[in-house]
Enzyme design. Structure first.
Site, short mmCIF file in Angstrom:
data_model
loop_
_atom_site.label_atom_id
_atom_site.label_comp_id
_atom_site.label_asym_id
_atom_site.label_seq_id
_atom_site.Cartn_x
_atom_site.Cartn_y
_atom_site.Cartn_z
N GLU A 110 0.86 -1.20 -0.19
CA GLU A 110 0.12 0.02 0.22
C GLU A 110 0.92 1.22 -0.05
O GLU A 110 0.63 2.28 -0.65
CB GLU A 110 -0.96 0.03 1.32
CG GLU A 110 -2.05 -1.04 1.06
CD GLU A 110 -2.65 -1.81 2.04
OE1 GLU A 110 -2.46 -1.36 3.31
OE2 GLU A 110 -3.16 -2.85 1.99
N GLY A 186 -6.61 -8.07 1.36
CA GLY A 186 -8.09 -7.66 1.82
C GLY A 186 -8.97 -8.00 0.60
O GLY A 186 -10.02 -7.56 0.56
P1 13P Z 1 -5.44 -8.75 4.91
O1 13P Z 1 -5.06 -9.78 5.87
O2 13P Z 1 -6.46 -7.56 5.46
O3 13P Z 1 -5.64 -9.38 3.59
O4 13P Z 1 -4.20 -7.68 4.68
C1 13P Z 1 -2.89 -8.04 4.50
C2 13P Z 1 -1.87 -7.24 4.60
O5 13P Z 1 -1.75 -6.24 3.75
C3 13P Z 1 -1.08 -7.18 5.91
O6 13P Z 1 -0.12 -6.28 5.97
#
Ligand code: 13P
Length: 263
Positions: A110, A186
């Site tokens: 991100e 996500g």
């Molecule tokens: P999720 O577990 O919500 O898929 O996110 C993973 C993540 O980016 C952890 O840094």
């Protein structure tokens, strides 16, 4: 490589909750307290537990951890590499270290995708975190397009090589890498445990090539991407996978505690 004799891995598993931009400091306090009620000393012995709240919650969570002497590690989600200066909005490594932060997530996809972090920036952050006495959790992972084009190994190898450039082998050995396929974050869609294991094996070989076999054997490599109580056991059964970086399922103490107690 991994010693899985007696069902125990030679590397201590590490489960880290990346809370991303969720939870006020008041929520964060509650989650850590609840988590501590659900975990026992055997859980902490078997598995390292880390929570990574937002910057605004670090101080509050640190206070709870210290007051109750909890064996929960405190992690930050980002850092700037400079020590101080005119960098409006940034936070330095020593500011985090002073708050008893022991882990810092570096190069999360991100941050790379939304905030334009490059491999060079990730490398500077990795070095700055180590210099301040903390442990980087350095993230890597491919997009869906890259996966479908068969470029997964090339992409993560490139990220890992650039991220570790100039880092001392002993420091590499003590680091954590998180392999997070971007298409699995996500989305509820996780990599198969076998696929994750294979890519993590590739990363481990890459680290061994760069920093020597002992560093490759010692470095802990997590999987991240839609890890939840229902799939964590299959993921952790893989010999190369040393833990998980958990987003959504770490926000609630019940789910995260179940993940920590996957066995
Ligand atoms: P999720 O577990 O919500 O898929 O996110 C993973 C993540 O980016 C952890 O840094």
């Amino acid at each position: 490589m991994a010693d899985v004799s007696a069902g125990q891995k030679s590397r201590k598993p590490i489960m880290a909750g990346n809370w991303k931009m969720h939870h006020t400091h008041l929520d964060a306090i509650q989650v850590v307290q609840k988590l501590s009620y659900r975990l026992s000393s055997e859980d902490y012995e078997r598995c390292e537990v880390v929570v990574c709240p937002t910057f605004t919650s670090l101080r509050a969570v640190q206070t709870v951890i210290e007051a109750d002497n909890l064996p929960i590690g405190l992690g930050a989600q980002n850092v700037f590499w400079e020590e101080k200066g005119a960098y409006t909005g940034e936070v330095s490594p020593s500011m985090l270290a002073k708050l008893a932060v022991s882990y810092v997530i570096v190069g999360h996809s991100e941050r790379r995708e939304i905030f334009g972090e490059t491999d060079e920036m990730v490398n500077k952050k990795v070095k700055a975190v180590i210099k301040a006495g903390m442990t980087p959790i350095m993230c890597c992972g491919e997009t869906l397009e890259e996966r479908e084009a068969g470029e997964t190994a090339a992409k993560v190898s490139r990220q890992v090589q650039a991220g570790l450039d100039g880092v001392d082998p002993n420091e590499v050995a003590a680091m954590v890498i998180a392999y997070e396929p971007i298409w699995a974050i996500g989305t509820g869609r996780n990599a198969t445990p076998e696929d994750a294991n294979e890519t993590i094996g590739t990363i481990r070989s890459m680290v061994a090539g760069l920093a020597g076999e002992p560093a490759g054997a010692a470095i802990r490599i997590q999987y991240g991407g839609s890890v939840k109580p229902s799939n964590v056991a299959a993921i952790m059964a893989q010999p190369e996978i040393d833990g998980a970086l958990v987003g959504g399922a770490s926000l609630e103490a019940d789910d995260f505690a179940q993940i920590v107690r996957w066995a």
